[in-house]
Design a protein around this motif. Structure first.
Motif, PDB file in Angstrom:
ATOM      1  N   LYS A   1     -58.252 -22.779 -16.723  1.00 15.26           N
ATOM      2  CA  LYS A   1     -58.836 -22.367 -15.439  1.00 15.26           C
ATOM      3  C   LYS A   1     -59.998 -21.385 -15.611  1.00 15.26           C
ATOM      4  O   LYS A   1     -61.071 -21.581 -15.048  1.00 15.26           O
ATOM      5  N   SER A   2     -59.756 -20.325 -16.370  1.00 13.24           N
ATOM      6  CA  SER A   2     -60.797 -19.304 -16.523  1.00 13.24           C
ATOM      7  C   SER A   2     -62.025 -19.872 -17.212  1.00 13.24           C
ATOM      8  O   SER A   2     -63.153 -19.499 -16.898  1.00 13.24           O
TER       9      SER A   2
ATOM     10  N   ALA B   1     -60.166 -26.796 -24.351  1.00 14.52           N
ATOM     11  CA  ALA B   1     -59.750 -25.964 -23.213  1.00 14.52           C
ATOM     12  C   ALA B   1     -59.993 -26.677 -21.881  1.00 14.52           C
ATOM     13  O   ALA B   1     -59.221 -26.530 -20.939  1.00 14.52           O
TER      14      ALA B   1
ATOM     15  N   VAL C   1     -59.442 -26.071 -30.123  1.00 16.33           N
ATOM     16  CA  VAL C   1     -58.741 -26.077 -28.829  1.00 16.33           C
ATOM     17  C   VAL C   1     -59.625 -26.716 -27.762  1.00 16.33           C
ATOM     18  O   VAL C   1     -60.734 -26.249 -27.485  1.00 16.33           O
TER      19      VAL C   1
ATOM     20  N   SER D   1     -50.662 -20.760 -17.257  1.00 18.67           N
ATOM     21  CA  SER D   1     -51.477 -19.966 -18.166  1.00 18.67           C
ATOM     22  C   SER D   1     -51.943 -20.827 -19.340  1.00 18.67           C
ATOM     23  O   SER D   1     -51.166 -21.599 -19.886  1.00 18.67           O
ATOM     24  N   GLY D   2     -53.218 -20.715 -19.679  1.00 18.26           N
ATOM     25  CA  GLY D   2     -53.747 -21.429 -20.837  1.00 18.26           C
ATOM     26  C   GLY D   2     -54.208 -22.844 -20.560  1.00 18.26           C
ATOM     27  O   GLY D   2     -54.624 -23.556 -21.466  1.00 18.26           O
TER      28      GLY D   2
HETATM   29  P1  ADP Z   1     -56.270 -20.100 -18.196  1.00 13.11           P
HETATM   30  O1  ADP Z   1     -57.356 -19.382 -17.471  1.00 13.11           O
HETATM   31  O2  ADP Z   1     -55.774 -21.305 -17.485  1.00 13.11           O
HETATM   32  O3  ADP Z   1     -55.153 -19.187 -18.634  1.00 13.11           O
HETATM   33  P2  ADP Z   1     -58.197 -20.255 -20.361  1.00 13.11           P
HETATM   34  O4  ADP Z   1     -59.383 -20.962 -19.836  1.00 13.11           O
HETATM   35  O5  ADP Z   1     -58.254 -18.760 -20.449  1.00 13.11           O
HETATM   36  O6  ADP Z   1     -56.903 -20.697 -19.550  1.00 13.11           O
HETATM   37  O7  ADP Z   1     -57.852 -20.795 -21.810  1.00 13.11           O
HETATM   38  C1  ADP Z   1     -57.708 -22.188 -22.099  1.00 13.11           C
HETATM   39  C2  ADP Z   1     -57.417 -22.363 -23.582  1.00 13.11           C
HETATM   40  O8  ADP Z   1     -58.535 -21.921 -24.351  1.00 13.11           O
HETATM   41  C3  ADP Z   1     -56.242 -21.545 -24.100  1.00 13.11           C
HETATM   42  O9  ADP Z   1     -55.602 -22.273 -25.089  1.00 13.11           O
HETATM   43  C4  ADP Z   1     -56.878 -20.306 -24.664  1.00 13.11           C
HETATM   44  O10 ADP Z   1     -56.089 -19.748 -25.676  1.00 13.11           O
HETATM   45  C5  ADP Z   1     -58.190 -20.864 -25.220  1.00 13.11           C
HETATM   46  N1  ADP Z   1     -59.274 -19.861 -25.163  1.00 13.11           N
HETATM   47  C6  ADP Z   1     -59.744 -19.250 -24.057  1.00 13.11           C
HETATM   48  N2  ADP Z   1     -60.771 -18.442 -24.361  1.00 13.11           N
HETATM   49  C7  ADP Z   1     -60.945 -18.519 -25.691  1.00 13.11           C
HETATM   50  C8  ADP Z   1     -61.864 -17.916 -26.614  1.00 13.11           C
HETATM   51  N3  ADP Z   1     -62.810 -17.076 -26.211  1.00 13.11           N
HETATM   52  N4  ADP Z   1     -61.746 -18.258 -27.906  1.00 13.11           N
HETATM   53  C9  ADP Z   1     -60.796 -19.117 -28.334  1.00 13.11           C
HETATM   54  N5  ADP Z   1     -59.920 -19.730 -27.513  1.00 13.11           N
HETATM   55  C10 ADP Z   1     -59.979 -19.444 -26.217  1.00 13.11           C
END
Ligand code: ADP
Length: 381
Positions: free
Chosen positions: A47-48, A23, A21, A43-44
């Motif tokens: 951002k985080s 991200a 993925v 979402s996804g």
């Molecule tokens: P947002 O904050 O915009 O919702 P994230 O940064 O949390 O997005 O996630 C971006 C992508 O990375 C998503 O597809 C999420 O499923 C994946 N992802 C986030 N954290 C992890 C992790 N620790 N392990 C595997 N995949 C992750």
């Protein structure tokens, strides 16, 4: 360079993958001292992950992170300063207060380097800032969600971080409280001139809080700028639709303009003969009284098919009542007090400047497509 603002945070060309993925994909952004910046997106979209890379909670794979123009992580060199040495303050959705510590001791957490007197003074100062001084001896469980949020903010601000990183800090609060708390929070951030990067999926929240917004899609920034610029001059249908559901029409550019059921719309920058998508926000279509209108564009009769009451505005579903587009359904947001009756005929007018025109995407060639989305719950949030 003169009169330069101080750079608090720079992300240069950062990318991050989890397994397969991707991200975050070649993202760059900056936050200046005193700025509140929102990272917005569905979402996804990553951002985080961006926030965690800025904080140092995630090891940087590619790109560079600088704070106050000092490099704190470099993916190419495999170097990364741990979060506690970066001078960042963090507030998460769940606030993450220490349940066994009083409010004062929660706030004291990042102040170990101060002597006792200075520490006490700083605790009082930040509790004052968030209007929680009377709660210094309380335990988190005795506080409301809004009060816990303020303590989380006070704890993050206490060490005077170079950058404050907020991850969906209001989403745990109920809707009415959220508005008040985000207003209060914005005042605290602006008064303290704390450089802030905040993650949110809520476009209204981003527009309310941000000096500038970075809108993300699939790990990339698709548009950045002031809330006003992004809202009124979206670079793509995705950006436009992220803020409100739109009425989606289509047309062909002839002599620099495109014919639509709501009149002739100027289409500067689009080639002669080009197929274009026309996105019209429900709020851009106005009800006019018989004999009214401002004379700038066509007045079109329509029948009211549905009325949704949203408090200070109404969402109408209307069907055009004349001309070759008489079957076309449009969503109209009506702010007036008067509530049109179901089945009644009303008159509509669009300010041509409010139509958003984009090159036609390859798929979909209906001349006039129905509204892009189901009626959204515009009352939420
Ligand atoms: P947002 O904050 O915009 O919702 P994230 O940064 O949390 O997005 O996630 C971006 C992508 O990375 C998503 O597809 C999420 O499923 C994946 N992802 C986030 N954290 C992890 C992790 N620790 N392990 C595997 N995949 C992750």
């Amino acid at each position: 360079m003169s009169n330069r603002s101080t750079r608090a945070l720079d992300l240069f060309d950062i990318s991050h993958t989890y397994g397969d993925v991707r991200a975050v994909d070649q993202l760059s952004l900056h936050v200046d001292e005193g700025e509140v910046i929102c990272l917005l997106g569905p979402s996804g979209c990553g951002k985080s992950t961006v926030l965690r890379l800025a904080a140092g909670l995630e090891v940087l794979q590619h790109g560079r992170v600088a704070m106050q123009e000092r490099l704190v992580a470099d993916g190419a060199l495999g170097q990364s300063l741990p979060p506690e040495l970066r001078g960042v303050g963090l507030v998460f959705q769940d606030f993450a207060l220490f349940p066994h510590l009083t409010v004062a001791r929660n706030v004291a957490f990042g102040l170990a380097r101060l002597d006792a007197g200075a520490r006490t003074a700083r605790i009082e100062e930040v509790l004052d800032q968030v209007d929680m001084r009377d709660y210094a001896d309380a335990y988190p469980h005795a506080l409301s969600g809004g009060q816990q949020q303020r303590i989380a903010l006070a704890r993050a601000l206490a060490p005077q971080p170079a950058v404050l990183l907020l991850d969906e800090p209001f989403s745990g609060l109920d809707a009415r409280l959220r508005e008040q708390i985000r207003d209060d929070t914005l005042h605290v951030l602006k008064r303290s001139r704390t450089a802030t990067l905040m993650v949110t999926h809520d476009p209204e929240e981003a527009m309310f809080m941000a000096d500038r917004i970075y809108l993300m899609q699939s790990g990339r920034v698709v548009q950045s700028g002031s809330p006003d610029a992004i809202y009124h001059r979206p670079v793509s249908p995705f950006v436009a639709r992220f803020f409100t559901a739109t009425n989606d029409l289509a047309g062909i550019v002839v002599a620099g303009a495109v014919q639509s059921p709501l009149g002739v719309l100027p289409a500067p920058g689009h080639a002669e003969g080009a197929a274009v998508q026309i996105l019209i926000r429900p709020e851009s279509i106005h009800l006019v009284a018989p004999g009214g209108g401002d004379g700038t564009s066509r007045i079109v009769p329509a029948l009211v098919e549905e009325v949704r009451f949203l408090g200070n505005s109404k969402l109408l579903v209307v069907r055009l009542a004349s001309g070759e587009n008489r079957s076309l359904t449009l969503r109209v947001r009506h702010a007036g007090r008067h509530l049109p009756e179901l089945g009644s005929q009303i008159l509509l007018q669009l300010d041509p400047a409010d139509a958003l025109i984009f090159p036609e995407s390859r798929e979909g060639s209906d001349q006039y497509r129905r509204a892009s989305t189901e009626i959204p719950d515009l009352s939420a949030g």
